[in-house]
Each structure stands twice: as C-alpha cells, then as structure tokens.
Design a protein around this motif. Structure first.
Motif, PDB file in Angstrom:
ATOM      1  N   UNK A  42     -26.281 -15.539 -23.218  1.00 51.92           N
ATOM      2  CA  UNK A  42     -27.535 -14.781 -23.148  1.00 51.92           C
ATOM      3  C   UNK A  42     -28.592 -15.453 -22.280  1.00 51.92           C
ATOM      4  N   UNK A  43     -28.410 -16.730 -21.954  1.00 52.00           N
ATOM      5  CA  UNK A  43     -29.367 -17.388 -21.068  1.00 52.00           C
ATOM      6  C   UNK A  43     -29.359 -16.779 -19.678  1.00 52.00           C
ATOM      7  N   UNK A  44     -28.240 -16.181 -19.290  1.00 47.40           N
ATOM      8  CA  UNK A  44     -28.085 -15.640 -17.942  1.00 47.40           C
ATOM      9  C   UNK A  44     -28.230 -14.117 -17.900  1.00 47.40           C
ATOM     10  N   UNK A  45     -28.610 -13.511 -19.025  1.00 46.60           N
ATOM     11  CA  UNK A  45     -28.716 -12.052 -19.079  1.00 46.60           C
ATOM     12  C   UNK A  45     -29.954 -11.586 -18.325  1.00 46.60           C
ATOM     13  N   UNK A  46     -29.775 -10.572 -17.502  1.00 45.42           N
ATOM     14  CA  UNK A  46     -30.875  -9.921 -16.776  1.00 45.42           C
ATOM     15  C   UNK A  46     -30.961  -8.485 -17.289  1.00 45.42           C
ATOM     16  N   UNK A  47     -31.843  -8.276 -18.281  1.00 49.93           N
ATOM     17  CA  UNK A  47     -31.928  -6.972 -18.950  1.00 49.93           C
ATOM     18  C   UNK A  47     -32.344  -5.903 -17.948  1.00 49.93           C
ATOM     19  N   UNK A  48     -31.558  -4.818 -17.904  1.00 52.94           N
ATOM     20  CA  UNK A  48     -31.877  -3.674 -17.044  1.00 52.94           C
ATOM     21  C   UNK A  48     -31.777  -2.415 -17.893  1.00 52.94           C
ATOM     22  N   UNK A  49     -32.933  -1.855 -18.235  1.00 52.13           N
ATOM     23  CA  UNK A  49     -33.008  -0.637 -19.032  1.00 52.13           C
ATOM     24  C   UNK A  49     -33.726   0.434 -18.224  1.00 52.13           C
ATOM     25  N   UNK A  50     -33.168   1.629 -18.188  1.00 54.63           N
ATOM     26  CA  UNK A  50     -33.716   2.718 -17.386  1.00 54.63           C
ATOM     27  C   UNK A  50     -34.042   3.916 -18.277  1.00 54.63           C
ATOM     28  N   UNK A  51     -34.904   4.793 -17.751  1.00 49.83           N
ATOM     29  CA  UNK A  51     -35.303   5.996 -18.458  1.00 49.83           C
ATOM     30  C   UNK A  51     -34.959   7.218 -17.607  1.00 49.83           C
ATOM     31  N   UNK A  52     -34.933   8.367 -18.242  1.00 53.10           N
ATOM     32  CA  UNK A  52     -34.627   9.610 -17.537  1.00 53.10           C
ATOM     33  C   UNK A  52     -35.687   9.842 -16.456  1.00 53.10           C
ATOM     34  N   UNK A  53     -35.225  10.111 -15.245  1.00 57.37           N
ATOM     35  CA  UNK A  53     -36.131  10.319 -14.119  1.00 57.37           C
ATOM     36  C   UNK A  53     -36.318   9.109 -13.239  1.00 57.37           C
ATOM     37  N   UNK A  54     -35.871   7.929 -13.689  1.00 53.01           N
ATOM     38  CA  UNK A  54     -35.983   6.724 -12.864  1.00 53.01           C
ATOM     39  C   UNK A  54     -35.056   6.827 -11.656  1.00 53.01           C
ATOM     40  N   UNK A  55     -35.484   6.228 -10.555  1.00 52.88           N
ATOM     41  CA  UNK A  55     -34.651   6.157  -9.361  1.00 52.88           C
ATOM     42  C   UNK A  55     -33.923   4.817  -9.337  1.00 52.88           C
ATOM     43  N   UNK A  56     -32.607   4.872  -9.139  1.00 52.73           N
ATOM     44  CA  UNK A  56     -31.803   3.655  -9.158  1.00 52.73           C
ATOM     45  C   UNK A  56     -30.791   3.690  -8.019  1.00 52.73           C
ATOM     46  N   UNK A  57     -30.650   2.594  -7.274  1.00 49.88           N
ATOM     47  CA  UNK A  57     -29.503   2.476  -6.355  1.00 49.88           C
ATOM     48  C   UNK A  57     -28.274   2.006  -7.124  1.00 49.88           C
ATOM     49  N   UNK A  58     -27.102   2.334  -6.614  1.00 55.42           N
ATOM     50  CA  UNK A  58     -25.842   1.955  -7.247  1.00 55.42           C
ATOM     51  C   UNK A  58     -25.113   0.935  -6.387  1.00 55.42           C
ATOM     52  N   UNK A  59     -24.507  -0.036  -7.026  1.00 56.42           N
ATOM     53  CA  UNK A  59     -23.790  -1.083  -6.305  1.00 56.42           C
ATOM     54  C   UNK A  59     -22.644  -0.483  -5.501  1.00 56.42           C
ATOM     55  N   UNK A  60     -22.496  -0.958  -4.270  1.00 56.86           N
ATOM     56  CA  UNK A  60     -21.401  -0.502  -3.419  1.00 56.86           C
ATOM     57  C   UNK A  60     -20.096  -1.148  -3.879  1.00 56.86           C
ATOM     58  N   UNK A  61     -19.034  -0.340  -3.902  1.00 58.25           N
ATOM     59  CA  UNK A  61     -17.721  -0.835  -4.275  1.00 58.25           C
ATOM     60  C   UNK A  61     -16.826  -0.883  -3.041  1.00 58.25           C
ATOM     61  N   UNK A  62     -15.678  -1.485  -3.215  1.00 62.50           N
ATOM     62  CA  UNK A  62     -14.784  -1.679  -2.077  1.00 62.50           C
ATOM     63  C   UNK A  62     -14.348  -0.351  -1.467  1.00 62.50           C
ATOM     64  N   UNK A  63     -14.196   0.682  -2.291  1.00 65.64           N
ATOM     65  CA  UNK A  63     -13.749   1.974  -1.779  1.00 65.64           C
ATOM     66  C   UNK A  63     -14.887   2.820  -1.224  1.00 65.64           C
ATOM     67  N   UNK A  64     -16.153   2.361  -1.378  1.00 62.21           N
ATOM     68  CA  UNK A  64     -17.293   3.116  -0.857  1.00 62.21           C
ATOM     69  C   UNK A  64     -17.972   2.418   0.318  1.00 62.21           C
ATOM     70  N   UNK A  65     -17.552   1.207   0.638  1.00 63.37           N
ATOM     71  CA  UNK A  65     -18.159   0.475   1.742  1.00 63.37           C
ATOM     72  C   UNK A  65     -17.641   1.015   3.075  1.00 63.37           C
ATOM     73  N   UNK A  66     -18.541   1.153   4.033  1.00 61.91           N
ATOM     74  CA  UNK A  66     -18.154   1.575   5.383  1.00 61.91           C
ATOM     75  C   UNK A  66     -17.502   0.384   6.091  1.00 61.91           C
ATOM     76  N   UNK A  67     -16.201   0.444   6.303  1.00 59.99           N
ATOM     77  CA  UNK A  67     -15.464  -0.690   6.864  1.00 59.99           C
ATOM     78  C   UNK A  67     -15.868  -0.973   8.302  1.00 59.99           C
ATOM     79  N   UNK A  68     -16.450  -0.011   8.995  1.00 58.63           N
ATOM     80  CA  UNK A  68     -16.834  -0.222  10.395  1.00 58.63           C
ATOM     81  C   UNK A  68     -18.054  -1.127  10.516  1.00 58.63           C
ATOM     82  N   UNK A  69     -18.865  -1.215   9.455  1.00 61.32           N
ATOM     83  CA  UNK A  69     -20.070  -2.046   9.517  1.00 61.32           C
ATOM     84  C   UNK A  69     -19.791  -3.496   9.153  1.00 61.32           C
ATOM     85  N   UNK A  70     -18.664  -3.732   8.480  1.00 64.95           N
ATOM     86  CA  UNK A  70     -18.247  -5.086   8.094  1.00 64.95           C
ATOM     87  C   UNK A  70     -19.342  -5.791   7.296  1.00 64.95           C
TER      88      UNK A  70
END
Length: 313
Positions: free
Chosen positions: A240-268
C-alpha cells in the motif's frame, strides 16, 4: 484557465499587481494601512521602471520584464511548444522563462497547470505503474481453505518435486506436510543413511511423539494462522505504500493506456502512451468503469482504474 492566475487572484483585473508597483514607484502611492504600506516599500525595492515598463531585479542580477496576462500566455506558449520549446515540465519551464528575462507572479503554479492541461503532454505522459487500489488480503479460516477441500487421510501422490512438502513456507513458518499430519516428513535419504534424528529414534519413542503431535496439531494450526495474518498485514503495508489511488466519477474525462495491439507501429518510440480522452459513463463496480468516446460511442468491455487516469482540461 490557469493563465488567469498570473497576477492577482481576481479575474477582473489580473494585472493589478503591476499597477500597484508602478503607482508607488512613479507617484509614491501607498495603502492607508501601515503594515501593507511597509510591505509594499520592502517589495518595491526589487522593482524598477524602464521606458514605462516594469522590471524586477533578479537575485542573479538579471532584469526581468514583468508580463501582463496576455503577454505571459504568449511567452509561456512559445517557451513550451514554440520553435525552441521542448515540452518541458512546470518547474523547468518556469526556470527557462526566468532565464529568458521575464517575470510573472505565481509563475511556477501557472506553468505547472499549463503543462498539466496540455493535450500532447498528457498523451505522451509516462505509464503509471503504481497500483490503483489498496491490497485486499484474504485470511483463511483453516489450513487449505483456499484449496476448497479438506484433506482426510493420506496426501495424494504428486507428479512434481516433493521438496515443497518439507520446506517451511515464509508466510507460516511451517511445512505443508506438518500442518496436515502434525509431524515432519522423513526424507528417503534419511532412511538409507540414518541421521541422529531418525537413527536414534525407537518405535516406542516415535509412537509417543506422534501421539503428542496429533494432540497438539490444532494449537500448531492456530499459531500458524496468527503468523499468516501478521505476514499478510506486513505484505499489505508494503504494497500500500506504492498505491496511487485513482477514483473517477460519471462524466469525468479519462485517457486510456495504450496497449500493444492499439499502438501505431509506424510511430515506434514516438507513439502516444495514452489514447482518448473518453467519458466515464457508468461505474460498474469497485474500480471498474464503462467508457464512451467523445462522440458518444460505447467502448467495449469494462476498464479498470489501473489503465486510466484523469484528463485535465
């Protein structure tokens, strides 16, 4: 907008702090309050007027031009993303502006807010590897509860190595064999080449020891459970010393982490690390959310807070 803070706290007259120093340096105008007038005299000693423009005397000897709100925006934008900009963060950006010879009150706070809200910086921000919630420990009521069964009689033969049966676990301090039978296992090597523990043990003494171990095995299991709880609590505290609490509410804007299958391989290596932003549509459960795109399209599946972060606008 964060740049409205550059200067006075009120949005009606964000440049009033410059007028206060100019009126004092040019006309000797001061506040009626004695303490405020004294503070103004002390602070005004570090300012001067050149060709009608207010300058601040830096501790390095550099004269820094005081910026109005719209001027501060221009300098901040060029220093951050202009021809000589390198998208540096808030602290380094404020130092860069000061070295260029400009000054604005609350400069560090304004720069941090600006870089925090800049879209490109948010898309290329480092991935957050810290867990998003505290560790939930599960304490078993009895040994092997997590296995979903009670073992009665002999242990079934295992195909893998049997060393784990005679090796004490860090979490309990006991062996699995000892918790089941109340006694320690004898290795085949000890039978072929007797040790002091096995070779000096007679059948009568062995039966007596087995009887005692069986009668006290419940106490051993209770002590093991207490040690397991203590171990899990220490483990949770470290986690728990390393926990970074992230709590969101309805209507909040959030970016989503890019995954290997969603990364544009041309940009490297220049590819975005975050995609979106998306809207929080529904809070499904604990740290789980349903997302939708900016045009209202529903995003498939539920997404854990571990893969999201708050988008600043």
């Amino acid at each position: 907008m964060a740049l409205d803070q550059c200067g006075d706290n009120t949005s009606e007259d964000a440049d009033s702090w410059m007028k206060t120093y100019k009126d004092y340096l040019q006309f000797g105008t001061m506040a009626a309050n004695i303490n405020e007038a004294r503070i103004l005299r002390m602070k005004a000693s570090r300012f001067t007027i050149i060709d009608g423009e207010l300058f601040k005397k830096s501790s390095t000897g550099l004269l820094q031009r005081c910026l109005k709100k719209h001027e501060a925006y221009m300098v901040l934008r060029d220093a951050h993303k202009g021809e000589c900009g390198n998208h540096t963060n808030g602290r380094n950006l404020s130092l860069k502006i000061l070295r260029l010879g400009y000054y604005c009150t609350k400069l560090r706070q304004v720069d941090q807010d600006y870089t925090k809200r800049y879209d490109a910086c948010q898309r290329h921000a480092p991935i957050i590897h810290q867990p998003s919630e505290h560790l939930n420990i599960s304490i078993p009521s009895w040994p092997f509860m997590k296995w979903g069964m009670d073992i009665v009689g002999k242990m079934p033969p295992a195909l893998g190595p049997k060393v784990l049966m005679t090796t004490p676990k860090t979490s309990t301090g006991q062996t699995i064999y000892g918790l089941v039978y109340g006694t320690e296992a004898v290795l085949p090597t000890e039978v072929m080449i007797p040790t002091a523990r096995y070779g000096l043990l007679t059948s009568d003494v062995n039966n007596t020891e087995l009887t005692y171990d069986k009668d006290t095995v419940e106490e051993l299991r209770e002590m093991t459970k207490i040690q397991l709880v203590s171990y899990l609590q220490r483990l949770a505290n470290t986690y728990n010393k390393h926990v970074h609490i992230r709590t969101f509410h309805v209507g909040d804007m959030v970016p989503r982490k890019m995954f290997q299958n969603t990364v544009d391989v041309t940009t490297r290596k220049f590819s975005d690390t975050w995609e979106g932003p998306y809207f929080i549509d529904v809070i499904v459960g604990h740290e789980a959310y349903r997302l939708s795109s900016m045009d209202g399209t529903q995003i498939p599946r539920n997404w854990n807070a571990l893969h999201l972060k708050l988008y600043h606008v």
